[in-house]
Design a protein around this motif. Sequence first.
Motif, PDB file in Angstrom:
ATOM      1  N   PHE A  17       0.834  -1.194   0.000  1.00  0.00           N
ATOM      2  CA  PHE A  17       0.000   0.000   0.000  1.00  0.00           C
ATOM      3  C   PHE A  17       0.875   1.254   0.000  1.00  0.00           C
ATOM      4  O   PHE A  17       0.644   2.191  -0.773  1.00  0.00           O
ATOM      5  CB  PHE A  17      -0.929  -0.023   1.225  1.00  0.00           C
ATOM      6  N   SER A  18       1.890   1.260   0.838  1.00  0.00           N
ATOM      7  CA  SER A  18       2.791   2.420   0.925  1.00  0.00           C
ATOM      8  C   SER A  18       3.557   2.632  -0.372  1.00  0.00           C
ATOM      9  O   SER A  18       3.677   3.765  -0.851  1.00  0.00           O
ATOM     10  CB  SER A  18       3.774   2.244   2.077  1.00  0.00           C
ATOM     11  N   GLY A  56       5.910   3.895 -12.570  1.00  0.00           N
ATOM     12  CA  GLY A  56       5.452   3.478 -11.247  1.00  0.00           C
ATOM     13  C   GLY A  56       4.635   2.199 -11.279  1.00  0.00           C
ATOM     14  O   GLY A  56       4.737   1.365 -10.384  1.00  0.00           O
ATOM     15  N   ALA A  57       3.828   2.046 -12.326  1.00  0.00           N
ATOM     16  CA  ALA A  57       3.015   0.832 -12.447  1.00  0.00           C
ATOM     17  C   ALA A  57       3.894  -0.397 -12.661  1.00  0.00           C
ATOM     18  O   ALA A  57       3.653  -1.449 -12.070  1.00  0.00           O
ATOM     19  CB  ALA A  57       2.031   0.987 -13.598  1.00  0.00           C
ATOM     20  N   ILE A  58       4.932  -0.245 -13.467  1.00  0.00           N
ATOM     21  CA  ILE A  58       5.842  -1.361 -13.716  1.00  0.00           C
ATOM     22  C   ILE A  58       6.615  -1.712 -12.436  1.00  0.00           C
ATOM     23  O   ILE A  58       6.840  -2.883 -12.128  1.00  0.00           O
ATOM     24  CB  ILE A  58       6.813  -1.019 -14.867  1.00  0.00           C
ATOM     25  N   LEU A  59       6.999  -0.710 -11.679  1.00  0.00           N
ATOM     26  CA  LEU A  59       7.748  -0.967 -10.447  1.00  0.00           C
ATOM     27  C   LEU A  59       6.908  -1.637  -9.367  1.00  0.00           C
ATOM     28  O   LEU A  59       7.413  -2.433  -8.582  1.00  0.00           O
ATOM     29  CB  LEU A  59       8.310   0.340  -9.882  1.00  0.00           C
ATOM     30  N   THR A  60       5.625  -1.301  -9.302  1.00  0.00           N
ATOM     31  CA  THR A  60       4.787  -1.843  -8.229  1.00  0.00           C
ATOM     32  C   THR A  60       4.049  -3.118  -8.619  1.00  0.00           C
ATOM     33  O   THR A  60       3.492  -3.780  -7.748  1.00  0.00           O
ATOM     34  CB  THR A  60       3.759  -0.798  -7.764  1.00  0.00           C
ATOM     35  N   PHE A  91      -6.941  -0.898  -5.311  1.00  0.00           N
ATOM     36  CA  PHE A  91      -6.208   0.321  -4.973  1.00  0.00           C
ATOM     37  C   PHE A  91      -5.171   0.636  -6.044  1.00  0.00           C
ATOM     38  O   PHE A  91      -5.002   1.786  -6.451  1.00  0.00           O
ATOM     39  CB  PHE A  91      -5.543   0.177  -3.602  1.00  0.00           C
ATOM     40  N   TRP A  92      -4.472  -0.381  -6.555  1.00  0.00           N
ATOM     41  CA  TRP A  92      -3.489  -0.191  -7.620  1.00  0.00           C
ATOM     42  C   TRP A  92      -4.163   0.337  -8.884  1.00  0.00           C
ATOM     43  O   TRP A  92      -3.663   1.268  -9.517  1.00  0.00           O
ATOM     44  CB  TRP A  92      -2.784  -1.511  -7.900  1.00  0.00           C
ATOM     45  N   LEU A  93      -5.290  -0.265  -9.245  1.00  0.00           N
ATOM     46  CA  LEU A  93      -6.019   0.190 -10.429  1.00  0.00           C
ATOM     47  C   LEU A  93      -6.507   1.629 -10.266  1.00  0.00           C
ATOM     48  O   LEU A  93      -6.446   2.424 -11.204  1.00  0.00           O
ATOM     49  CB  LEU A  93      -7.199  -0.739 -10.724  1.00  0.00           C
ATOM     50  N   ARG A  95      -5.195   4.050  -8.333  1.00  0.00           N
ATOM     51  CA  ARG A  95      -4.086   5.007  -8.302  1.00  0.00           C
ATOM     52  C   ARG A  95      -3.422   5.193  -9.660  1.00  0.00           C
ATOM     53  O   ARG A  95      -2.932   6.277  -9.960  1.00  0.00           O
ATOM     54  CB  ARG A  95      -3.033   4.577  -7.286  1.00  0.00           C
ATOM     55  N   PHE A  96      -3.389   4.155 -10.499  1.00  0.00           N
ATOM     56  CA  PHE A  96      -2.686   4.263 -11.766  1.00  0.00           C
ATOM     57  C   PHE A  96      -3.592   4.447 -12.974  1.00  0.00           C
ATOM     58  O   PHE A  96      -3.143   4.975 -13.988  1.00  0.00           O
ATOM     59  CB  PHE A  96      -1.795   3.032 -11.997  1.00  0.00           C
ATOM     60  N   ILE A  97      -4.851   4.028 -12.913  1.00  0.00           N
ATOM     61  CA  ILE A  97      -5.689   4.057 -14.126  1.00  0.00           C
ATOM     62  C   ILE A  97      -6.995   4.812 -13.919  1.00  0.00           C
ATOM     63  O   ILE A  97      -7.267   5.788 -14.601  1.00  0.00           O
ATOM     64  CB  ILE A  97      -5.968   2.616 -14.609  1.00  0.00           C
ATOM     65  N   PHE A  98      -7.821   4.358 -12.990  1.00  0.00           N
ATOM     66  CA  PHE A  98      -9.198   4.836 -12.922  1.00  0.00           C
ATOM     67  C   PHE A  98      -9.346   6.305 -12.540  1.00  0.00           C
ATOM     68  O   PHE A  98     -10.233   6.980 -13.031  1.00  0.00           O
ATOM     69  CB  PHE A  98     -10.028   3.986 -11.961  1.00  0.00           C
ATOM     70  N   ARG A  99      -8.485   6.834 -11.706  1.00  0.00           N
ATOM     71  CA  ARG A  99      -8.671   8.230 -11.305  1.00  0.00           C
ATOM     72  C   ARG A  99      -8.332   9.178 -12.436  1.00  0.00           C
ATOM     73  O   ARG A  99      -8.737  10.342 -12.418  1.00  0.00           O
ATOM     74  CB  ARG A  99      -7.874   8.553 -10.056  1.00  0.00           C
ATOM     75  N   TYR A 100      -7.628   8.730 -13.459  1.00  0.00           N
ATOM     76  CA  TYR A 100      -7.352   9.561 -14.626  1.00  0.00           C
ATOM     77  C   TYR A 100      -8.422   9.388 -15.704  1.00  0.00           C
ATOM     78  O   TYR A 100      -8.542  10.248 -16.577  1.00  0.00           O
ATOM     79  CB  TYR A 100      -5.971   9.235 -15.192  1.00  0.00           C
ATOM     80  N   LEU A 101      -9.160   8.318 -15.652  1.00  0.00           N
ATOM     81  CA  LEU A 101     -10.205   8.094 -16.640  1.00  0.00           C
ATOM     82  C   LEU A 101     -11.434   8.969 -16.400  1.00  0.00           C
ATOM     83  O   LEU A 101     -12.207   9.200 -17.336  1.00  0.00           O
ATOM     84  CB  LEU A 101     -10.626   6.626 -16.657  1.00  0.00           C
ATOM     85  N   ILE A 102     -11.639   9.445 -15.176  1.00  0.00           N
ATOM     86  CA  ILE A 102     -12.817  10.255 -14.894  1.00  0.00           C
ATOM     87  C   ILE A 102     -12.642  11.714 -15.299  1.00  0.00           C
ATOM     88  O   ILE A 102     -13.576  12.503 -15.212  1.00  0.00           O
ATOM     89  CB  ILE A 102     -13.199  10.171 -13.392  1.00  0.00           C
ATOM     90  N   CYS A 103     -11.454  12.086 -15.754  1.00  0.00           N
ATOM     91  CA  CYS A 103     -11.198  13.478 -16.170  1.00  0.00           C
ATOM     92  C   CYS A 103     -11.833  13.774 -17.519  1.00  0.00           C
ATOM     93  O   CYS A 103     -11.844  13.017 -18.412  1.00  0.00           O
ATOM     94  CB  CYS A 103      -9.693  13.732 -16.256  1.00  0.00           C
TER      95      CYS A 103
END
Length: 103
Positions: A17-18, A56-60, A91-93, A95-103
């Motif tokens: 999570f961190s 960041g997505a590749i690293l996590t 949470f991963w989805l 932080r990296f994908i869904f919160r940018y799709l709502i823009c």
Amino acid sequence: MNWKSITYNIIWFSISFSLILIFSTQDKEWFINGREINNICDVMTSIESDDIRFFGAILTLPLFFPFLYAIFWKKQHSIWQFSVFILLMLFWLWRFIFRYLIC
């Protein structure tokens, strides 16, 4: 499922999570103040910045390997492990994908 397994899940969830939170934060995200810039969409449209989400997505992404190993190869099927894995994946989805799709 014993207490040792639950403890390992909690520790790994906290670390994952961190790290997801650290690697998914945009460098200009700290400009959100509620007056000029209200949310992440305003940051992406008004401030020109480099998009580092892919890195960041590749690293996590390897953070999920221990859960996948325990669930599929060791055949330790428990509702606790599935719920931790699903929560972490959602949470991963977000932080990296869904919160940018709502823009």
